[in-house]
Scaffold this motif. Structure first.
Motif, PDB file in Angstrom:
ATOM      1  N   CYS A  69       0.831  -1.202   0.000  1.00 31.88           N
ATOM      2  CA  CYS A  69       0.000   0.000   0.000  1.00 31.88           C
ATOM      3  C   CYS A  69       0.867   1.254   0.000  1.00 31.88           C
ATOM      4  O   CYS A  69       1.910   1.292   0.657  1.00 31.88           O
ATOM      5  CB  CYS A  69      -0.921  -0.020   1.220  1.00 31.88           C
ATOM      6  SG  CYS A  69      -2.204   1.236   1.144  1.00 31.88           S
ATOM      7  N   LEU A  70       0.422   2.280  -0.705  1.00 30.66           N
ATOM      8  CA  LEU A  70       1.128   3.558  -0.757  1.00 30.66           C
ATOM      9  C   LEU A  70       0.476   4.611   0.127  1.00 30.66           C
ATOM     10  O   LEU A  70       1.069   5.644   0.402  1.00 30.66           O
ATOM     11  CB  LEU A  70       1.175   4.064  -2.200  1.00 30.66           C
ATOM     12  CG  LEU A  70       1.844   3.112  -3.189  1.00 30.66           C
ATOM     13  CD1 LEU A  70       1.601   3.562  -4.623  1.00 30.66           C
ATOM     14  CD2 LEU A  70       3.340   2.994  -2.919  1.00 30.66           C
ATOM     15  N   SER A  71      -0.758   4.351   0.566  1.00 32.26           N
ATOM     16  CA  SER A  71      -1.487   5.341   1.370  1.00 32.26           C
ATOM     17  C   SER A  71      -1.491   5.007   2.856  1.00 32.26           C
ATOM     18  O   SER A  71      -2.011   5.778   3.654  1.00 32.26           O
ATOM     19  CB  SER A  71      -2.939   5.450   0.878  1.00 32.26           C
ATOM     20  OG  SER A  71      -3.637   4.238   1.098  1.00 32.26           O
ATOM     21  N   LYS A  72      -0.933   3.874   3.252  1.00 31.49           N
ATOM     22  CA  LYS A  72      -0.814   3.528   4.674  1.00 31.49           C
ATOM     23  C   LYS A  72       0.599   3.862   5.127  1.00 31.49           C
ATOM     24  O   LYS A  72       1.552   3.174   4.779  1.00 31.49           O
ATOM     25  CB  LYS A  72      -1.107   2.044   4.897  1.00 31.49           C
ATOM     26  CG  LYS A  72      -2.551   1.651   4.702  1.00 31.49           C
ATOM     27  CD  LYS A  72      -2.759   0.192   5.085  1.00 31.49           C
ATOM     28  CE  LYS A  72      -4.227  -0.198   4.983  1.00 31.49           C
ATOM     29  NZ  LYS A  72      -4.670  -0.343   3.590  1.00 31.49           N
ATOM     30  N   GLY A  73       0.715   4.910   5.920  1.00 35.81           N
ATOM     31  CA  GLY A  73       2.017   5.258   6.463  1.00 35.81           C
ATOM     32  C   GLY A  73       2.869   6.120   5.564  1.00 35.81           C
ATOM     33  O   GLY A  73       3.534   7.053   6.029  1.00 35.81           O
ATOM     34  N   LEU A  74       2.876   5.849   4.263  1.00 38.65           N
ATOM     35  CA  LEU A  74       3.747   6.593   3.348  1.00 38.65           C
ATOM     36  C   LEU A  74       3.172   7.948   2.966  1.00 38.65           C
ATOM     37  O   LEU A  74       3.891   8.788   2.439  1.00 38.65           O
ATOM     38  CB  LEU A  74       4.022   5.779   2.084  1.00 38.65           C
ATOM     39  CG  LEU A  74       4.688   4.411   2.278  1.00 38.65           C
ATOM     40  CD1 LEU A  74       5.104   3.841   0.936  1.00 38.65           C
ATOM     41  CD2 LEU A  74       5.879   4.499   3.213  1.00 38.65           C
ATOM     42  N   GLY A  75       1.875   8.152   3.165  1.00 36.06           N
ATOM     43  CA  GLY A  75       1.297   9.473   2.967  1.00 36.06           C
ATOM     44  C   GLY A  75       0.681   9.749   1.615  1.00 36.06           C
ATOM     45  O   GLY A  75       0.160  10.842   1.384  1.00 36.06           O
ATOM     46  N   ALA A  76       0.713   8.786   0.677  1.00 37.01           N
ATOM     47  CA  ALA A  76       0.058   9.011  -0.617  1.00 37.01           C
ATOM     48  C   ALA A  76      -1.456   9.028  -0.417  1.00 37.01           C
ATOM     49  O   ALA A  76      -1.977   8.381   0.485  1.00 37.01           O
ATOM     50  CB  ALA A  76       0.445   7.921  -1.608  1.00 37.01           C
ATOM     51  N   PRO A  77      -2.184   9.761  -1.266  1.00 40.62           N
ATOM     52  CA  PRO A  77      -3.637   9.856  -1.072  1.00 40.62           C
ATOM     53  C   PRO A  77      -4.397   8.593  -1.448  1.00 40.62           C
ATOM     54  O   PRO A  77      -5.506   8.375  -0.950  1.00 40.62           O
ATOM     55  CB  PRO A  77      -4.037  11.030  -1.973  1.00 40.62           C
ATOM     56  CG  PRO A  77      -2.977  11.080  -3.024  1.00 40.62           C
ATOM     57  CD  PRO A  77      -1.713  10.651  -2.351  1.00 40.62           C
ATOM     58  N   VAL A  78      -3.836   7.768  -2.310  1.00 37.73           N
ATOM     59  CA  VAL A  78      -4.566   6.579  -2.775  1.00 37.73           C
ATOM     60  C   VAL A  78      -3.588   5.641  -3.476  1.00 37.73           C
ATOM     61  O   VAL A  78      -2.559   6.076  -3.995  1.00 37.73           O
ATOM     62  CB  VAL A  78      -5.710   6.989  -3.742  1.00 37.73           C
ATOM     63  CG1 VAL A  78      -5.161   7.580  -5.019  1.00 37.73           C
ATOM     64  CG2 VAL A  78      -6.625   5.821  -4.061  1.00 37.73           C
ATOM     65  N   GLY A  79      -3.921   4.341  -3.461  1.00 35.36           N
ATOM     66  CA  GLY A  79      -3.211   3.421  -4.337  1.00 35.36           C
ATOM     67  C   GLY A  79      -2.407   2.335  -3.666  1.00 35.36           C
ATOM     68  O   GLY A  79      -1.853   2.516  -2.577  1.00 35.36           O
TER      69      GLY A  79
END
Length: 394
Positions: A201-211
């Motif tokens: 996941c890119l939106s858990k912890g890493l701060g991306a809005p989605v994906g």
């Protein structure tokens, strides 16, 4: 002025300025036709990090896991083994059965997120006309329900041996794989090597809005691409989202160690507070999740509601000018997920609010500080019960 500390998840974060700039300037094309260069760059980057052949950018981790099961189990009525407390089993609406026609067969998760491999092997079906065909083993790392625990490498190695012995595939729900990688001070491929496919996941912890990205062999990813289209995941000019994912990997991944340090700080503060109503286990706080365990007779839903309430005119020094947003797991446990918006100041204010709530519960005044308090005598005696988004009666 209300101070807000939001621990509901590490998905609640907002894109940083660098992400917004990258999204605005992203070169895009039609990704369904394979024409989006920014999506291609993200997919290639993630595949290289995990040392797999290919990757597929999808809207969410839930879709990524579903696509993985569909791509591995190519016949309806096949079966996947998975933990009974895994995210795929509990929080994804039974999608592998609902949409893929795949039977989930559960193995009991242990407190550390692993499961008994002898039990798992005993549930692998023999070839028989009456039985579904076992095709896949599903593993989650870090494990959500186990409090963000990191699965030991030795366990992952044994899962691979078991899968190979019975000619099964193995998929990793690595929504928070990045947290495990940072905490272990290793590289993503160290964990990914034991699996045929991995969802990150890119939106858990890493701060991306989605994906999320689904990673595996080229053949597997191409099958997955077809399933993504059927499930409505063809996002056309999705380079504007992939651009945020690239920034998340570059800048969000290295700073996860700050979240882990803040989670330890919060857990230690809770234990040092010696509250009568709840406590937590510092040693079990391995990544960015802190589990607040209720004392006997204390309702997690009551604590959840009072933490969320700020009454007008109350002083911040007493801990009531502070809103702490959390996620109740059940009547005995609250999950608090540290994310990039949580700072040492947030933790200091959170501990003040926890002390305030503890005093209310000990004094028996807790119900008087809930909204619409005239509607009920105690927390469990509500005249007009409603349900919050977690499905629990308030």
């Amino acid at each position: 002025m209300v101070f807000v500390a939001d621990y509901r998840s590490d998905t609640i974060t907002k894109p940083c300025a660098d992400m917004r700039k990258a999204m605005m300037e992203a070169e895009v094309g039609d990704d369904v036709f394979g024409d989006d260069p920014t999506v291609k760059k993200l997919e290639e980057t993630v595949a290289a990090m995990l040392k797999k052949e290919a990757s597929l950018f999808v809207p969410s981790g839930t879709m990524s896991n579903l696509i993985a099961v569909m791509a591995h189990c190519q016949g309806r009525g096949e079966e996947a083994l998975l933990g009974d407390k895994s995210h795929i089993m509990i929080y994804e609406q039974g999608g592998i059965a609902q949409f893929a026609g795949v039977n989930p067969r559960t193995v009991a998760n242990k407190p550390d997120g692993t499961f008994d491999l002898e039990e798992a092997e005993s549930k692998i079906r023999m070839e028989d006309i009456h039985f579904p065909r076992t095709r896949l083993i599903l593993v989650e790392n870090t494990h959500n329900q186990a409090g963000g625990k990191i699965l030991p490498i030795e366990f992952l190695q044994k899962v691979r041996v078991l899968a190979d012995k019975h000619k099964l595939m193995a998929h990793l729900d690595g929504a928070r794989l990045w947290n495990a990688v940072v905490a272990m001070e290793t590289t993503p491929d160290t964990i990914a090597q034991y699996f045929d496919s991995i969802s990150v996941c890119l939106s858990k912890g890493l701060g991306a809005p989605v994906g999320s990205c689904l990673v595996g062999s080229r053949e597997f990813v191409e099958r997955g691409r077809r399933h993504r289209k059927a499930l409505g995941g063809g996002m056309r000019q999705s380079g504007i989202l992939a651009a945020a994912g690239l920034v998340a990997l570059e800048k969000g991944l290295p700073r996860l160690k700050i979240d882990h340090a803040n989670a330890k700080l919060l857990a230690k503060g809770i234990c040092d507070g010696k509250f009568s109503s709840y406590t937590c286990d510092v040693v079990s706080t391995e990544t960015n999740m802190v589990y607040l365990m209720m004392s006997t007779g204390v309702s997690a839903m009551l604590v959840y509601k009072i933490l969320d309430v700020v009454l007008e005119g109350e002083e911040e020094e007493l801990g009531q000018g502070i809103q702490v947003r959390v996620c109740p797991i059940n009547q005995a446990c609250i999950r608090m997920v540290v994310n990039l918006h949580i700072t040492p100041e947030s933790i200091e204010m959170t501990l003040k609010k926890l002390a305030f709530v503890d005093r209310l519960i000990v004094s028996g005044e807790a119900a008087n500080h809930l909204p619409n308090k005239e509607n009920y005598k105690t927390f469990s005696d509500i005249k007009n019960p409603k349900k919050d988004r977690w499905g629990a009666k308030l």
